[in-house]
Write a protein that holds these residues in place. Structure first.
Motif, PDB file in Angstrom:
ATOM      1  N   MET A  63       0.869  -1.000   0.084  1.00 32.47           N
ATOM      2  CA  MET A  63       0.176  -0.002   0.065  1.00 32.47           C
ATOM      3  C   MET A  63       0.848   1.299   0.088  1.00 32.47           C
ATOM      4  SD  MET A  63      -1.058   2.506   2.112  1.00 32.47           S
ATOM      5  CE  MET A  63      -2.229   3.630   2.123  1.00 32.47           C
ATOM      6  N   TYR A  64       1.770   1.357   0.909  1.00 35.09           N
ATOM      7  CA  TYR A  64       2.534   2.308   0.922  1.00 35.09           C
ATOM      8  C   TYR A  64       3.547   2.902  -0.290  1.00 35.09           C
ATOM      9  CZ  TYR A  64       1.704   5.349   4.839  1.00 35.09           C
ATOM     10  OH  TYR A  64       1.204   6.134   5.801  1.00 35.09           O
ATOM     11  N   PHE A  88       1.006   3.854  -2.948  1.00 34.71           N
ATOM     12  CA  PHE A  88       0.629   5.357  -2.430  1.00 34.71           C
ATOM     13  C   PHE A  88       1.907   6.494  -2.770  1.00 34.71           C
ATOM     14  CE2 PHE A  88       0.470   8.800   0.691  1.00 34.71           C
ATOM     15  CZ  PHE A  88      -0.611   8.960   0.451  1.00 34.71           C
ATOM     16  N   THR A  89       3.097   5.910  -2.244  1.00 31.92           N
ATOM     17  CA  THR A  89       3.954   6.895  -2.697  1.00 31.92           C
ATOM     18  C   THR A  89       4.243   7.339  -4.168  1.00 31.92           C
ATOM     19  OG1 THR A  89       5.194   6.269  -0.697  1.00 31.92           O
ATOM     20  CG2 THR A  89       6.486   7.377  -2.078  1.00 31.92           C
ATOM     21  N   GLY A 106       2.014   6.807  -6.471  1.00 31.21           N
ATOM     22  CA  GLY A 106       0.634   7.668  -6.926  1.00 31.21           C
ATOM     23  C   GLY A 106       0.868   9.221  -6.543  1.00 31.21           C
ATOM     24  N   VAL A 107       1.399   9.545  -5.312  1.00 30.87           N
ATOM     25  CA  VAL A 107       1.677  10.830  -4.977  1.00 30.87           C
ATOM     26  C   VAL A 107       2.739  11.509  -5.907  1.00 30.87           C
ATOM     27  CG1 VAL A 107       2.598  12.456  -3.087  1.00 30.87           C
ATOM     28  CG2 VAL A 107       0.869  10.417  -2.447  1.00 30.87           C
ATOM     29  N   THR A 142       3.534  15.696   0.781  1.00 30.59           N
ATOM     30  CA  THR A 142       3.021  14.355   1.116  1.00 30.59           C
ATOM     31  C   THR A 142       4.118  13.272   0.775  1.00 30.59           C
ATOM     32  OG1 THR A 142       0.684  15.059   0.970  1.00 30.59           O
ATOM     33  CG2 THR A 142       1.213  12.681   0.916  1.00 30.59           C
ATOM     34  N   ALA A 165       5.347  10.391   3.140  1.00 29.34           N
ATOM     35  CA  ALA A 165       5.123   8.878   2.772  1.00 29.34           C
ATOM     36  C   ALA A 165       6.563   8.288   2.325  1.00 29.34           C
ATOM     37  CB  ALA A 165       4.174   8.996   1.613  1.00 29.34           C
TER      38      ALA A 165
END
Length: 87
Positions: free
Chosen positions: A38-39, A42-43, A45-46, A68, A72
């Motif tokens: 997930m991280y 997510f990272t 994606g950011v 962010t 992250a």
């Protein structure tokens, strides 16, 4: 009226909401309840949101995603170090 203020409010609130968790994780180094997949996603994606903000010239999107991304990434680094130390 310029709707850019909506972006500033949204960026501020979503970025600020992430800060307490980032601080807690970085200080405690406790990542037992955090998903590596997930991280990582997510990272990345950011980073893409940041690139999108740059392409639009949207400062709210640029600034909030830089902050962010840094937070992250710090959590992701702690998570990876903990996984490596655990074997």
């Amino acid at each position: 009226m310029n709707p850019e203020w909506l972006g500033y409010v949204a960026a501020t609130l979503t970025t600020l909401s992430f800060v307490p968790q980032a601080i807690k994780t970085i200080r405690s180094r406790d990542t037992r309840g955090i998903s590596l997949a997930m991280y990582a996603v997510f990272t990345v994606g950011v980073a893409f949101w940041f690139a999108y903000g740059v392409s639009l010239g949207s400062w709210p999107m640029i600034v909030s995603n830089v902050i962010t991304f840094v937070l992250a990434s710090a959590i992701l680094i702690v998570l990876l170090r903990n996984k490596r130390a655990a074997g």
